[in-house]
Each structure stands twice: as C-alpha cells, then as structure tokens.
Design an enzyme around this catalytic site. Sequence first.
Site, PDB file in Angstrom:
ATOM      1  N   ASP A   1       0.851  -1.160  -0.079  1.00  0.00           N
ATOM      2  CA  ASP A   1       0.171   0.026  -0.005  1.00  0.00           C
ATOM      3  C   ASP A   1       0.973   1.284   0.148  1.00  0.00           C
ATOM      4  O   ASP A   1       2.047   1.282   0.311  1.00  0.00           O
ATOM      5  CB  ASP A   1      -1.023   0.173   1.218  1.00  0.00           C
ATOM      6  CG  ASP A   1      -0.510  -0.665   2.405  1.00  0.00           C
ATOM      7  OD1 ASP A   1       0.897  -0.757   2.615  1.00  0.00           O
ATOM      8  OD2 ASP A   1      -1.263  -0.891   3.677  1.00  0.00           O
TER       9      ASP A   1
ATOM     10  N   CYS B   1       1.334   5.028   9.525  1.00  0.00           N
ATOM     11  CA  CYS B   1       0.990   3.379   9.493  1.00  0.00           C
ATOM     12  C   CYS B   1       2.038   2.944   8.898  1.00  0.00           C
ATOM     13  O   CYS B   1       1.884   1.553   8.718  1.00  0.00           O
ATOM     14  CB  CYS B   1      -0.405   3.257   8.902  1.00  0.00           C
ATOM     15  SG  CYS B   1      -1.111   1.677   9.423  1.00  0.00           S
TER      16      CYS B   1
ATOM     17  N   HIS C   1       3.603   2.847   5.831  1.00  0.00           N
ATOM     18  CA  HIS C   1       3.431   2.512   4.391  1.00  0.00           C
ATOM     19  C   HIS C   1       4.751   2.878   3.737  1.00  0.00           C
ATOM     20  O   HIS C   1       4.833   2.366   2.560  1.00  0.00           O
ATOM     21  CB  HIS C   1       2.171   2.821   3.659  1.00  0.00           C
ATOM     22  CG  HIS C   1       0.695   2.661   4.361  1.00  0.00           C
ATOM     23  ND1 HIS C   1      -0.285   2.887   3.622  1.00  0.00           N
ATOM     24  CD2 HIS C   1       0.621   1.687   5.264  1.00  0.00           C
ATOM     25  CE1 HIS C   1      -1.412   2.135   4.246  1.00  0.00           C
ATOM     26  NE2 HIS C   1      -0.677   1.617   5.237  1.00  0.00           N
TER      27      HIS C   1
ATOM     28  N   GLU D   1      -6.122   2.982   3.457  1.00  0.00           N
ATOM     29  CA  GLU D   1      -6.363   3.360   4.816  1.00  0.00           C
ATOM     30  C   GLU D   1      -7.864   3.638   4.785  1.00  0.00           C
ATOM     31  O   GLU D   1      -8.731   3.624   5.842  1.00  0.00           O
ATOM     32  CB  GLU D   1      -5.645   4.791   5.235  1.00  0.00           C
ATOM     33  CG  GLU D   1      -4.163   4.574   5.613  1.00  0.00           C
ATOM     34  CD  GLU D   1      -4.016   3.709   7.092  1.00  0.00           C
ATOM     35  OE1 GLU D   1      -5.009   3.411   7.641  1.00  0.00           O
ATOM     36  OE2 GLU D   1      -2.841   3.376   7.127  1.00  0.00           O
TER      37      GLU D   1
ATOM     38  N   HIS E   1       2.590  -6.099   6.899  1.00  0.00           N
ATOM     39  CA  HIS E   1       2.291  -4.826   7.363  1.00  0.00           C
ATOM     40  C   HIS E   1       3.468  -4.797   8.682  1.00  0.00           C
ATOM     41  O   HIS E   1       3.599  -5.590   9.229  1.00  0.00           O
ATOM     42  CB  HIS E   1       0.844  -4.708   8.130  1.00  0.00           C
ATOM     43  CG  HIS E   1       0.328  -3.585   8.283  1.00  0.00           C
ATOM     44  ND1 HIS E   1       0.797  -2.465   9.296  1.00  0.00           N
ATOM     45  CD2 HIS E   1      -0.736  -2.749   7.957  1.00  0.00           C
ATOM     46  CE1 HIS E   1       0.025  -1.505   9.257  1.00  0.00           C
ATOM     47  NE2 HIS E   1      -1.004  -1.721   8.602  1.00  0.00           N
TER      48      HIS E   1
ATOM     49  N   HIS F   1      -0.557   4.666  13.684  1.00  0.00           N
ATOM     50  CA  HIS F   1      -1.431   5.844  13.572  1.00  0.00           C
ATOM     51  C   HIS F   1      -0.874   6.678  14.540  1.00  0.00           C
ATOM     52  O   HIS F   1      -1.508   7.772  14.658  1.00  0.00           O
ATOM     53  CB  HIS F   1      -2.930   5.546  13.772  1.00  0.00           C
ATOM     54  CG  HIS F   1      -3.260   4.504  12.631  1.00  0.00           C
ATOM     55  ND1 HIS F   1      -4.735   4.727  12.238  1.00  0.00           N
ATOM     56  CD2 HIS F   1      -2.524   3.847  11.729  1.00  0.00           C
ATOM     57  CE1 HIS F   1      -4.921   3.790  11.203  1.00  0.00           C
ATOM     58  NE2 HIS F   1      -3.703   3.274  11.010  1.00  0.00           N
TER      59      HIS F   1
END
Length: 384
Positions: free
Chosen positions: A75, A100, A102, A134, A161, A356
Amino acid sequence: MPDLTAAELSTIREDLHRIPELALHETRTHEYLRKLIGSWQVPFMEVTGIPAVPTAILVHLAGTNPQRTIGYRTDIDALPVTEETGLDFASTIPGQMHACGHDVHMTVALGVLRHFTLNQPRDNMVFFFQPAEENDFGGKRAYDAGAFAGKWRPDEFYGLHDNPDLPAGQIATRLGTLFAGTTEIHLTFTGVSGHAAFPHQANDALVAAAAFVMQVQTVVSRNVDPVRGGVVTIGDLHAGTIGNVIAGSAHLDGTIRAFRQVDIEMMQKRVRAIADGVGATYGVQVDLNLIQGGYMPVENDPQLTADLIAFMRQDATIDFADIAPAMTGEDFGFLLQKFPGTMVWLGVGDPGHPLHSSKMSPDEAALLPGVSGFVKFLTHRMAE
C-alpha cells in the site's frame, strides 16, 4: 550488480516518508515510484497503470520457466496526522504523515522487486503498488476495475504490515485469520431543536444518540461468541451548539470489527436494529450508513501459510515468530478472498508508539531483513 543495500533502502524510505499523501491522491508518491521503477527497466519487465485507480502501479516480471504467477502487494497512502517525530526527514506535507508505516511497506516491496529485476525469476511475478488502503478500499477498486486479468492475475498473493511492537526485522504471522474485517458506522439522528426550558416542544436527538451509544455496548457482550471476539466502538459524536439549546440532530461515527465475516454481518444487523429501535423509541429520524467496502478479514491461505511458516522457521537467518490475531483492519483481506495468499507482520521496533501515532518512527534496521526474508521465501516458492 548487487541488490539494494541497507543504506539505499533507508534513502528510499526517507524520500517516501517526506511525501505522505492521502487515499487516491498519491500523485507525488506515484511519480517517485514510477521514476525509480523505470530506472530498473529490463527486457522482461512491464509497467502499467489502472485508469480507474490512476495512482496505482502494476509491474509484471516474465519468468524464465513459469509455472505460476506470484503476486506481491504494497500500500502507498498515508494518514491525516500531523507528524511529531522530530525526524530530519519528517513529512513535508502539513497534516499528513506515514503514521502507519506504508513508507516501510513500499521500500520493502521495492527491494524485493529490485532483486528480481537483477535476477530474473523462474515464475511470473506481479507487483501491485496500491493506493487507498487506509480508506476508500483501493484493493477492491483495482479488482473491480479488472486489473488482475490475464497475465496480471496472481495465482498466489503476499503482503506485509509493519508492527512497532515487534523487534526490528522480525517476521510474524499465523495460520487462519491474521486481521479483523471492519465496517464503518455513520449515523445521524434528526429530531427537533428547541429551548432547554421547554423540552416538551422539542425532540432531543442528543438523548437518542446517548441511548444508542449505550445500547450498542451489548452487541458484542450479548451476541458474539466470547471465544471469537468482536468490537463495536463509537469514537465520534457531535450534537448541539450550546448548553441551553436542545440538539435537533446528532451525528455518530464508529467501527465494527470481527475476525469472521459471518460475525461482522450479524453485528451489522444488530447495530441497524438498535438504531431503528432508538429512532422509534425517541421519535427521531434515523440515517444509518454501514460501509465495509473491501475491509474483509485477512484470512491466510492454509497451504501457502503453512509453507511460509515452515520455510521461515528452518532458515536460521530469518527471525520468525508466531503471533495472535489482531483487530487491525486491512483491505488486503478483500484480495485474499479472491486469491490465495498470506499476509505477515514485519517488526519495526518502536513499541512506545503504536500504529497511527503522530510519533511512530520505525527502525530502518527492519528494511533489509524484510526484503531478504521475502526474496528467500518467494525464490523457494518458485522451486516448488
């Protein structure tokens, strides 16, 4: 020519960290990725876009003796968070941040891609640089646009992730569901505003909202099997303008999360029933919008995941760990409903700052192990 070094991976990650962009607006990120990938052009590589999702990128590598097509997804979008890390490569876009990780995801994907441009794979490969994870479910958008047809269709799909609670470079996953599916709750109650001294002449939407918030607490506690778990959270409630005016409307936003789609659908029905019941009880109008989009549970394929776990456990150079499922949402879950595959966590060693957080700062020591682990595993897959 060697693979990307740790220093080169850090440079890429820091470049990307400086230009975080929100879902479906990742124009500078797209430009950076296209330019870098284009500089690695080889005869067996093809790069294309998806007109319906213009910031997406697809890369196809033709294999030397293909038995399958292996997909790898990353992502590329960021969050509306004001960065507070103090890093010298902090976000240059006000109010937006790769909170996050990415930027880490993209860097690992680029490292894996670079290896296979230098070492032509045996199997075909498809790399998917996906916008809008997101929100706005970019994976589903790409799938619905027909992006994964013909030679672009993966037989198996992988992704990762980052996880700040795990040591930098550790890879972790599990058989079965890794992440929950999610559903957005957007609800407005509309009544009649009026003077606080004359409540009988008004219809209080705030009271209805309060009743709804309390009643949805029973959705999980009295409807979901306790050994499976679930979450209903109302994180945002706005009603009224001043203390002596009865609120004529109230708006709430929240989330539903569970590990099984059947539970999510049941919870959606209960939330809707409670909203309708509150509307009838308090005489207010109900406008409820439940949005799941592409945020299905991330269900790892049993066979492919067992193979990944077995391979990584036996390789002494890979720091691998088993892990429990998390209520984290990820729209890779939608793609795993369409293609067998596996998602893993990559530890980035920042336990004080969760995903976050405006202060999350992944340890770049995770980059090279992330690339190496996936290069080794995907090479192993091609030998199957």
